[in-house]
Motif scaffolding. Sequence first.
Motif, PDB file in Angstrom:
ATOM      1  N   LEU A  32      -3.321 -37.472  40.886  1.00  0.00           N
ATOM      2  CA  LEU A  32      -2.375 -38.538  41.234  1.00  0.00           C
ATOM      3  C   LEU A  32      -3.003 -39.910  40.968  1.00  0.00           C
ATOM      4  CD1 LEU A  32      -0.839 -37.164  44.558  1.00  0.00           C
ATOM      5  CD2 LEU A  32       0.304 -37.375  42.335  1.00  0.00           C
ATOM      6  N   LEU A  33      -4.287 -40.048  41.300  1.00  0.00           N
ATOM      7  CA  LEU A  33      -4.986 -41.311  41.038  1.00  0.00           C
ATOM      8  C   LEU A  33      -4.977 -41.614  39.542  1.00  0.00           C
ATOM      9  CD1 LEU A  33      -6.689 -43.692  42.106  1.00  0.00           C
ATOM     10  CD2 LEU A  33      -8.704 -42.229  41.819  1.00  0.00           C
ATOM     11  N   TYR A  34      -5.244 -40.605  38.737  1.00  0.00           N
ATOM     12  CA  TYR A  34      -5.191 -40.782  37.286  1.00  0.00           C
ATOM     13  C   TYR A  34      -3.783 -41.237  36.875  1.00  0.00           C
ATOM     14  CZ  TYR A  34      -5.045 -39.860  32.310  1.00  0.00           C
ATOM     15  OH  TYR A  34      -4.856 -39.989  30.951  1.00  0.00           O
ATOM     16  N   GLY A  35      -2.767 -40.582  37.418  1.00  0.00           N
ATOM     17  CA  GLY A  35      -1.381 -40.949  37.104  1.00  0.00           C
ATOM     18  C   GLY A  35      -1.073 -42.384  37.473  1.00  0.00           C
ATOM     19  N   LEU A  36      -1.618 -42.844  38.606  1.00  0.00           N
ATOM     20  CA  LEU A  36      -1.388 -44.235  39.022  1.00  0.00           C
ATOM     21  C   LEU A  36      -1.985 -45.220  38.010  1.00  0.00           C
ATOM     22  CD1 LEU A  36      -2.093 -43.904  42.851  1.00  0.00           C
ATOM     23  CD2 LEU A  36       0.124 -44.409  41.781  1.00  0.00           C
ATOM     24  N   ALA A  84      -2.467 -33.077  48.324  1.00  0.00           N
ATOM     25  CA  ALA A  84      -1.640 -33.910  47.449  1.00  0.00           C
ATOM     26  C   ALA A  84      -0.179 -33.902  47.916  1.00  0.00           C
ATOM     27  CB  ALA A  84      -1.746 -33.449  46.001  1.00  0.00           C
ATOM     28  N   ALA A  85       0.303 -32.737  48.335  1.00  0.00           N
ATOM     29  CA  ALA A  85       1.678 -32.645  48.852  1.00  0.00           C
ATOM     30  C   ALA A  85       1.827 -33.501  50.103  1.00  0.00           C
ATOM     31  CB  ALA A  85       2.028 -31.187  49.140  1.00  0.00           C
ATOM     32  N   LEU A  86       0.811 -33.480  50.955  1.00  0.00           N
ATOM     33  CA  LEU A  86       0.830 -34.286  52.176  1.00  0.00           C
ATOM     34  C   LEU A  86       0.821 -35.782  51.836  1.00  0.00           C
ATOM     35  CD1 LEU A  86       0.668 -34.237  55.307  1.00  0.00           C
ATOM     36  CD2 LEU A  86      -1.823 -34.336  55.039  1.00  0.00           C
ATOM     37  N   VAL A  87       0.017 -36.163  50.856  1.00  0.00           N
ATOM     38  CA  VAL A  87      -0.038 -37.567  50.434  1.00  0.00           C
ATOM     39  C   VAL A  87       1.318 -38.013  49.890  1.00  0.00           C
ATOM     40  CG1 VAL A  87      -0.998 -39.110  48.655  1.00  0.00           C
ATOM     41  CG2 VAL A  87      -2.530 -37.739  50.076  1.00  0.00           C
ATOM     42  N   GLU A 106       3.044 -48.000  44.626  1.00  0.00           N
ATOM     43  CA  GLU A 106       2.271 -48.663  45.673  1.00  0.00           C
ATOM     44  C   GLU A 106       2.205 -47.821  46.941  1.00  0.00           C
ATOM     45  OE1 GLU A 106       6.432 -50.608  45.630  1.00  0.00           O
ATOM     46  OE2 GLU A 106       5.068 -49.635  44.233  1.00  0.00           O
ATOM     47  N   HIS A 107       3.287 -47.127  47.242  1.00  0.00           N
ATOM     48  CA  HIS A 107       3.328 -46.288  48.444  1.00  0.00           C
ATOM     49  C   HIS A 107       2.454 -45.044  48.278  1.00  0.00           C
ATOM     50  CE1 HIS A 107       7.284 -48.502  48.384  1.00  0.00           C
ATOM     51  NE2 HIS A 107       6.643 -49.000  49.438  1.00  0.00           N
ATOM     52  N   ILE A 108       2.423 -44.514  47.063  1.00  0.00           N
ATOM     53  CA  ILE A 108       1.539 -43.372  46.798  1.00  0.00           C
ATOM     54  C   ILE A 108       0.081 -43.809  46.967  1.00  0.00           C
ATOM     55  CG2 ILE A 108       0.720 -41.721  45.063  1.00  0.00           C
ATOM     56  CD1 ILE A 108       3.579 -41.786  43.859  1.00  0.00           C
ATOM     57  N   LEU A 109      -0.264 -44.966  46.421  1.00  0.00           N
ATOM     58  CA  LEU A 109      -1.634 -45.464  46.548  1.00  0.00           C
ATOM     59  C   LEU A 109      -1.996 -45.727  48.006  1.00  0.00           C
ATOM     60  CD1 LEU A 109      -4.306 -46.351  45.370  1.00  0.00           C
ATOM     61  CD2 LEU A 109      -3.277 -48.586  44.835  1.00  0.00           C
ATOM     62  N   LEU A 110      -1.098 -46.346  48.751  1.00  0.00           N
ATOM     63  CA  LEU A 110      -1.365 -46.593  50.174  1.00  0.00           C
ATOM     64  C   LEU A 110      -1.577 -45.280  50.924  1.00  0.00           C
ATOM     65  CD1 LEU A 110       1.151 -49.475  50.986  1.00  0.00           C
ATOM     66  CD2 LEU A 110      -1.345 -49.649  50.750  1.00  0.00           C
ATOM     67  N   ALA A 111      -0.788 -44.272  50.606  1.00  0.00           N
ATOM     68  CA  ALA A 111      -0.925 -42.966  51.258  1.00  0.00           C
ATOM     69  C   ALA A 111      -2.262 -42.313  50.903  1.00  0.00           C
ATOM     70  CB  ALA A 111       0.238 -42.053  50.890  1.00  0.00           C
ATOM     71  N   LEU A 112      -2.685 -42.440  49.648  1.00  0.00           N
ATOM     72  CA  LEU A 112      -3.994 -41.904  49.239  1.00  0.00           C
ATOM     73  C   LEU A 112      -5.119 -42.571  50.031  1.00  0.00           C
ATOM     74  CD1 LEU A 112      -3.730 -41.706  45.339  1.00  0.00           C
ATOM     75  CD2 LEU A 112      -4.177 -39.789  46.874  1.00  0.00           C
ATOM     76  N   ILE A 113      -5.049 -43.906  50.111  1.00  0.00           N
ATOM     77  CA  ILE A 113      -6.086 -44.655  50.825  1.00  0.00           C
ATOM     78  C   ILE A 113      -6.066 -44.304  52.307  1.00  0.00           C
ATOM     79  CG2 ILE A 113      -6.837 -46.958  51.550  1.00  0.00           C
ATOM     80  CD1 ILE A 113      -5.577 -48.023  48.934  1.00  0.00           C
ATOM     81  N   GLN A 114      -4.880 -44.275  52.877  1.00  0.00           N
ATOM     82  CA  GLN A 114      -4.754 -44.038  54.308  1.00  0.00           C
ATOM     83  C   GLN A 114      -5.242 -42.648  54.696  1.00  0.00           C
ATOM     84  OE1 GLN A 114      -0.779 -44.238  56.015  1.00  0.00           O
ATOM     85  NE2 GLN A 114      -1.632 -45.402  57.723  1.00  0.00           N
ATOM     86  N   ASP A 115      -5.006 -41.664  53.834  1.00  0.00           N
ATOM     87  CA  ASP A 115      -5.489 -40.320  54.122  1.00  0.00           C
ATOM     88  C   ASP A 115      -7.009 -40.340  54.264  1.00  0.00           C
ATOM     89  OD1 ASP A 115      -5.261 -37.263  54.136  1.00  0.00           O
ATOM     90  OD2 ASP A 115      -6.634 -37.650  52.471  1.00  0.00           O
ATOM     91  N   GLY A 116      -7.671 -40.990  53.332  1.00  0.00           N
ATOM     92  CA  GLY A 116      -9.105 -41.208  53.438  1.00  0.00           C
ATOM     93  C   GLY A 116     -10.012 -40.029  53.136  1.00  0.00           C
ATOM     94  N   ASN A 117      -9.481 -38.814  53.123  1.00  0.00           N
ATOM     95  CA  ASN A 117     -10.322 -37.642  52.903  1.00  0.00           C
ATOM     96  C   ASN A 117      -9.751 -36.804  51.769  1.00  0.00           C
ATOM     97  OD1 ASN A 117     -12.278 -35.684  53.193  1.00  0.00           O
ATOM     98  ND2 ASN A 117     -11.236 -34.662  54.873  1.00  0.00           N
ATOM     99  N   ASN A 118      -9.879 -37.335  50.564  1.00  0.00           N
ATOM    100  CA  ASN A 118      -9.387 -36.618  49.386  1.00  0.00           C
ATOM    101  C   ASN A 118     -10.234 -37.016  48.173  1.00  0.00           C
ATOM    102  OD1 ASN A 118      -8.055 -38.977  48.029  1.00  0.00           O
ATOM    103  ND2 ASN A 118      -6.800 -38.925  49.874  1.00  0.00           N
TER     104      ASN A 118
END
Length: 185
Positions: A32-36, A84-87, A106-118
Amino acid sequence: MRQFTDKAENVKRYAREIAQKQFQSYVGCEHLLYGLMKEKKSVAHAALAANGVTEDSIREMLGIYAVPGDVKPAASEMQYTPKAALVLEESHKQAETFHAQETGTEHILLALIQDGNNMAVRFLSFMKVDFKKLYLDVIMAMGEDVEKLKETLVQKNAAKQKNGKTPMLEKYSRDLTKLAGEGKL
């Protein structure tokens, strides 16, 4: 249910494509990060690029840390990892928090950051990204008032502390000050 923007759908497609090229039967947060980063005209791409992240650096990390499979999977066989599904699910909540009609990059990125453990967060850590700055860059790019957001977060944290929303602490500890005041020590 909330819908993804066209750019966010592109991010998901790019994530599947890179995973498939690497012979992986799953799509993880790192994909997902690559996709962003691949979705060049997006808020997430701009924020990541402003923090020194490049598509090439993520592709390089994927080559180092992603374990390739033996056979190139069919697109229909590919599944998101539970994380990834949770993010992606959490990204809808981010969109809702910021009163957006659709869930964007932007919301996907915020969710990735907020999860913190991926893996995406690990990749960004390896690249020495300052997560607070990245978060604020995304918020500002979204046109949000950073000071108002800080006030809201402080109020929510104060309300949580006031309401005693610490179930684990309440379940497994005792308030010694309260017990001493009641003469029970």
